[in-house]
Scaffold this active site. Structure first.
Site, PDB file in Angstrom:
ATOM      1  CG  HIS A   1       2.463   6.018   2.251  1.00  0.00           C
ATOM      2  ND1 HIS A   1       3.781   7.047   2.308  1.00  0.00           N
ATOM      3  CD2 HIS A   1       1.882   5.663   3.179  1.00  0.00           C
ATOM      4  CE1 HIS A   1       3.743   6.205   3.659  1.00  0.00           C
ATOM      5  NE2 HIS A   1       2.992   5.169   3.937  1.00  0.00           N
ATOM      6  CB  ALA A   2       5.129  10.396  -1.571  1.00  0.00           C
TER       7      ALA A   2
ATOM      8  CG  ASN B   1      -1.762   0.699   0.883  1.00  0.00           C
ATOM      9  OD1 ASN B   1      -2.509   1.640   2.161  1.00  0.00           O
ATOM     10  ND2 ASN B   1      -2.474   1.174  -0.535  1.00  0.00           N
TER      11      ASN B   1
ATOM     12  N   GLY C   1      11.501   4.084   7.696  1.00  0.00           N
ATOM     13  CA  GLY C   1      11.494   5.081   7.611  1.00  0.00           C
ATOM     14  C   GLY C   1      11.457   5.765   9.280  1.00  0.00           C
TER      15      GLY C   1
ATOM     16  CG  ASP D   1       6.419   2.889  11.498  1.00  0.00           C
ATOM     17  OD1 ASP D   1       5.653   3.024  12.631  1.00  0.00           O
ATOM     18  OD2 ASP D   1       6.821   2.997  10.486  1.00  0.00           O
TER      19      ASP D   1
ATOM     20  CG  HIS E   1       6.176   3.232   1.408  1.00  0.00           C
ATOM     21  ND1 HIS E   1       4.655   3.349   1.267  1.00  0.00           N
ATOM     22  CD2 HIS E   1       6.731   2.213   2.888  1.00  0.00           C
ATOM     23  CE1 HIS E   1       4.123   2.684   2.220  1.00  0.00           C
ATOM     24  NE2 HIS E   1       5.196   2.039   3.204  1.00  0.00           N
TER      25      HIS E   1
ATOM     26  CB  SER F   1      -0.873   2.087   4.315  1.00  0.00           C
ATOM     27  OG  SER F   1       0.785   2.261   4.446  1.00  0.00           O
TER      28      SER F   1
HETATM   29  O1  PAF Z   1       7.406  -0.804   8.653  1.00  0.00           O
HETATM   30  C1  PAF Z   1       6.844  -1.735   8.497  1.00  0.00           C
HETATM   31  O2  PAF Z   1       6.037  -1.764   7.057  1.00  0.00           O
HETATM   32  C2  PAF Z   1       6.936  -3.160   8.582  1.00  0.00           C
HETATM   33  O3  PAF Z   1       6.983  -3.272  10.095  1.00  0.00           O
HETATM   34  C3  PAF Z   1       8.078  -3.078   8.290  1.00  0.00           C
HETATM   35  C4  PAF Z   1       9.412  -3.266   8.538  1.00  0.00           C
HETATM   36  C5  PAF Z   1       7.779  -4.333   6.420  1.00  0.00           C
HETATM   37  C6  PAF Z   1       8.502  -5.236   9.243  1.00  0.00           C
HETATM   38  O4  PAF Z   1       7.203  -5.904   8.009  1.00  0.00           O
END
Ligand code: PAF
Length: 287
Positions: free
Chosen positions: A34-35, A32, A149, A152, A37, A188
């Site tokens: 977005h910019a 899913n 990112g 998180d 990612h 997302s």
């Molecule tokens: O940040 C995320 O999207 C998830 O926690 C990750 C790092 C892909 C692990 O499933």
């Protein structure tokens, strides 16, 4: 861009690239895209010659009452975005491919300390699921570097600690949070917000900025500031899960002497849980 679904095909493709002398960059995602990612993928492309992304909605990191079933799965659109961003290889495994022996007896990687409290407190087992799947993915891809990112922030701290403690030969790169024009951190889960909630959501980042300004202006009574921050969030229509001021290096509670602070928050808005954070450097007054 090549798309593979099995560990064997992934390993064959990465081995070929490495044989050509390429440095491997990796961006794990749950799709899913977005910019935010896409910025991770582009960062990997600046630092490596061959970029691998993964899309896997990891059941191990979702609690029993969380959004695993409804988490948006948009593989076709994601593939297009990854291709345009310069990704060379996409790994999109099934749950069976990732956990062929089931999830209940899966070996778990647990990172103590930084995974406790904050999101780890509100989502028991979440970071065990994250560190387990990321270590599996690292062992499958064997990347030279991986990009995560900073939205998180606790997850990034958990991954850095895991890599350090387990001597994993992977360089971890943190990418600053991308935001909408009104300040809302891209996520997302923003797609879950209705129009009214979407209008309220930027109050989270506004509140973090108000607290950061107060700290920069010399306020050091963090308990009082946090109480005011909680009130501001509630007044805006957000339900705080946590709001904390921590040491940015180890995520321990900040003291009046801490120089690199991070303000972290998680809030509920309707059924959606949003997280955000803001780094604050305190420049010591010159003597
Ligand atoms: O940040 C995320 O999207 C998830 O926690 C990750 C790092 C892909 C692990 O499933």
């Amino acid at each position: 861009m090549n798309v593979v679904k099995t560990v064997a095909d992934l390993r064959a493709a990465v081995t070929r690239a490495r044989g050509e002398g390429k440095r491997i960059g990796f961006v794990p995602t749950m799709g899913n895209l977005h910019a935010g990612h896409i910025a991770l993928v582009k960062k990997a492309g600046q630092r490596a010659d061959f970029v691998v992304a993964s899309i896997f909605v990891n059941p191990l990191q979702f609690g029993p009452n969380e959004d695993l079933a409804s988490y948006p799965r948009t593989l076709t659109a994601d593939q297009e975005k990854l291709f345009e961003a310069g990704c060379h290889l996409l790994f999109a495994p099934s749950v069976e491919e990732m956990y062929p022996h089931g999830q209940s007896m899966q070996t778990i990687v647990r990172v103590p300390g930084v995974s406790e409290g904050l999101c780890g407190g509100s989502r028991p087992g979440h970071f065990d699921g994250v560190s387990t799947v990321v270590s599996k993915l690292f062992n499958m891809v064997l990347p030279d570097l991986a990009v995560f990112g900073q939205k998180d922030f606790q997850q990034l701290a958990v991954i850095r600690t895991m890599v350090r403690d387990l001597n994993m030969p992977v360089q971890i790169i943190g990418q600053p949070t991308m935001r909408a024009e009104d300040g809302l951190a891209l996520s997302s889960r923003n797609g879950y917000l209705n129009t009214e909630e979407r209008a309220i959501a930027p109050a989270l980042y506004r509140t973090l900025n108000q607290l950061a300004d107060a700290i920069r202006n010399g306020h050091r009574n963090y308990q009082t500031l946090l109480a005011e921050g909680q009130q501001a969030l509630q007044a805006a229509g957000l339900r705080p899960d946590y709001l904390e001021i921590r040491n940015a290096t180890d995520l321990q509670p900040a003291t009046a002497n801490t120089r690199e602070l991070i303000i972290l928050a998680a809030v509920f808005l309707g059924k959606t849980r949003l997280i955000d954070n803001l780094l604050v450097d305190i420049i010591p007054a010159s003597v």
